[in-house]
Design a protein around this motif. Structure first.
Motif, mmCIF file in Angstrom:
data_model
loop_
_atom_site.group_PDB
_atom_site.id
_atom_site.type_symbol
_atom_site.label_atom_id
_atom_site.label_comp_id
_atom_site.label_asym_id
_atom_site.label_seq_id
_atom_site.Cartn_x
_atom_site.Cartn_y
_atom_site.Cartn_z
ATOM 1 N N ASP A 114 0.864 -1.186 0.000
ATOM 2 C CA ASP A 114 0.000 0.000 0.000
ATOM 3 C C ASP A 114 0.903 1.241 0.000
ATOM 4 O OD1 ASP A 114 -2.092 -1.798 0.346
ATOM 5 O OD2 ASP A 114 -2.132 -1.534 2.521
ATOM 6 N N LEU A 115 0.493 2.271 -0.719
ATOM 7 C CA LEU A 115 1.295 3.471 -0.861
ATOM 8 C C LEU A 115 0.587 4.686 -0.273
ATOM 9 C CD1 LEU A 115 3.695 5.093 -2.125
ATOM 10 C CD2 LEU A 115 2.309 5.240 -4.220
ATOM 11 N N ALA A 116 1.319 5.458 0.537
ATOM 12 C CA ALA A 116 0.841 6.752 1.027
ATOM 13 C C ALA A 116 1.889 7.786 0.645
ATOM 14 C CB ALA A 116 0.647 6.718 2.543
ATOM 15 N N ASN A 117 1.551 8.653 -0.305
ATOM 16 C CA ASN A 117 2.583 9.602 -0.755
ATOM 17 C C ASN A 117 2.059 11.003 -1.058
ATOM 18 O OD1 ASN A 117 1.340 9.392 -3.298
ATOM 19 N ND2 ASN A 117 3.285 9.138 -4.393
ATOM 20 N N TRP A 118 0.799 11.292 -0.651
ATOM 21 C CA TRP A 118 0.288 12.613 -1.025
ATOM 22 C C TRP A 118 -0.015 13.531 0.147
ATOM 23 C CZ3 TRP A 118 -4.670 14.583 -0.035
ATOM 24 C CH2 TRP A 118 -5.595 13.673 0.507
ATOM 25 N N ALA A 128 -5.535 17.525 -2.226
ATOM 26 C CA ALA A 128 -6.077 16.370 -2.947
ATOM 27 C C ALA A 128 -4.946 15.500 -3.484
ATOM 28 C CB ALA A 128 -6.967 16.837 -4.098
ATOM 29 N N VAL A 129 -5.277 14.251 -3.789
ATOM 30 C CA VAL A 129 -4.267 13.284 -4.208
ATOM 31 C C VAL A 129 -3.738 13.558 -5.606
ATOM 32 C CG1 VAL A 129 -5.972 11.639 -5.065
ATOM 33 C CG2 VAL A 129 -3.760 10.798 -4.312
ATOM 34 N N GLY A 130 -4.537 14.149 -6.478
ATOM 35 C CA GLY A 130 -4.071 14.485 -7.815
ATOM 36 C C GLY A 130 -3.707 13.276 -8.646
ATOM 37 N N GLY A 131 -2.719 13.442 -9.538
ATOM 38 C CA GLY A 131 -2.367 12.381 -10.480
ATOM 39 C C GLY A 131 -1.636 11.216 -9.864
ATOM 40 N N ALA A 132 -1.167 11.340 -8.619
ATOM 41 C CA ALA A 132 -0.441 10.237 -7.990
ATOM 42 C C ALA A 132 -1.287 8.973 -7.939
ATOM 43 C CB ALA A 132 0.010 10.641 -6.591
ATOM 44 N N LEU A 165 -4.123 6.841 2.035
ATOM 45 C CA LEU A 165 -3.546 6.016 0.982
ATOM 46 C C LEU A 165 -3.687 6.661 -0.394
ATOM 47 C CD1 LEU A 165 -4.590 2.365 1.922
ATOM 48 C CD2 LEU A 165 -2.452 3.574 2.430
ATOM 49 N N THR A 166 -2.666 6.449 -1.202
ATOM 50 C CA THR A 166 -2.695 6.808 -2.615
ATOM 51 C C THR A 166 -3.212 5.632 -3.424
ATOM 52 O OG1 THR A 166 -0.748 8.193 -2.243
ATOM 53 C CG2 THR A 166 -1.309 7.669 -4.532
ATOM 54 N N GLY A 167 -2.779 4.423 -3.061
ATOM 55 C CA GLY A 167 -3.208 3.209 -3.744
ATOM 56 C C GLY A 167 -3.026 2.014 -2.835
#
Length: 220
Positions: A114-118, A128-132, A165-167
């Protein structure tokens, strides 16, 4: 012998894993350094989400074109055959599974990928998360480029992400200044350790069961 490699060395290590013919997006921040280390004799097409295919490395200070920028508003170059297009078309490429690899930064990555990067949830964080999100889910392989530890010495590799989370389960491989990790069905595994790092020392830093064996970067 140091237990860490530099950011440029890490960018070069990531560049070495990108295959010829790949269409690649480099996320904002440190991942943009990867463009400077891609072999000139290989055809690797760089995509930027603000609408360009065929992005080249950063220009010399006296050769900056203010109309040529990446998604992080940094000046870039255009290689022969580069194409420009609408932002919506760029996102269609991202969401449609047309990117072979994307390289993203991270605040945290869980042992399941799982990715958290925003956002860290701090006041004033981006809204907002945007394009990530589109990159993390749309790319065929997601490489994360990050320091293993925060400035406070906490591991960015965790059992569960504490940040938004981003994804979910989207990360393929994690490149850090201490080691490279693969995301597997059984959790994170050390693919390559740099300098004095070992599986045991990396487990102590992260608090995770990393299993397997590490190949030293020495001599590779």
């Amino acid at each position: 012998m140091s237990s860490r490699i530099t950011r440029d060395e890490l960018a070069a290590r990531i560049a070495a894993d990108i295959p010829e013919g790949a269409v690649v997006n480099l996320g904002i921040g440190a991942p943009t350094l990867v463009a400077n280390f891609l072999p000139s004799d290989l055809e690797i097409v760089l995509h930027t989400e603000n609408g360009m295919l065929g992005m080249g490395p950063a220009p010399a200070p006296d050769a900056i074109d203010p109309d040529l920028i990446n998604a992080g508003k940094q000046p870039v170059t255009a290689l022969a055959g580069a194409a420009y297009f609408h932002h919506a078309d760029s996102f269609a490429m991202m969401r449609g599974g047309h990117l072979d690899v994307c390289v993203l930064g991270a605040f945290q990555v869980s042992e399941r990928g799982d990715l958290a990067n925003w956002s860290t949830g701090e006041p004033g964080a981006i809204p907002a998360v945007g394009g990530a999100m589109d990159l993390a889910i749309g790319a065929k392989a997601v490489y994360v480029m990050t320091d293993l530890l925060t400035k406070r010495g906490e591991s960015k590799l965790v059992r569960e992400c504490a940040y938004p989370l981003t994804g979910v389960g989207c990360v393929t491989r994690i490149y850090t200044d201490h080691a490279v990790f693969d995301v597997t069905a059984g959790g994170l595994r050390v693919r390559e350790a740099f300098g004095e790092n070992t599986v045991a020392s990396l487990e102590a830093l992260t608090g995770l069961d990393l299993g397997g064996s590490a190949a030293s970067a020495e001599g590779n």
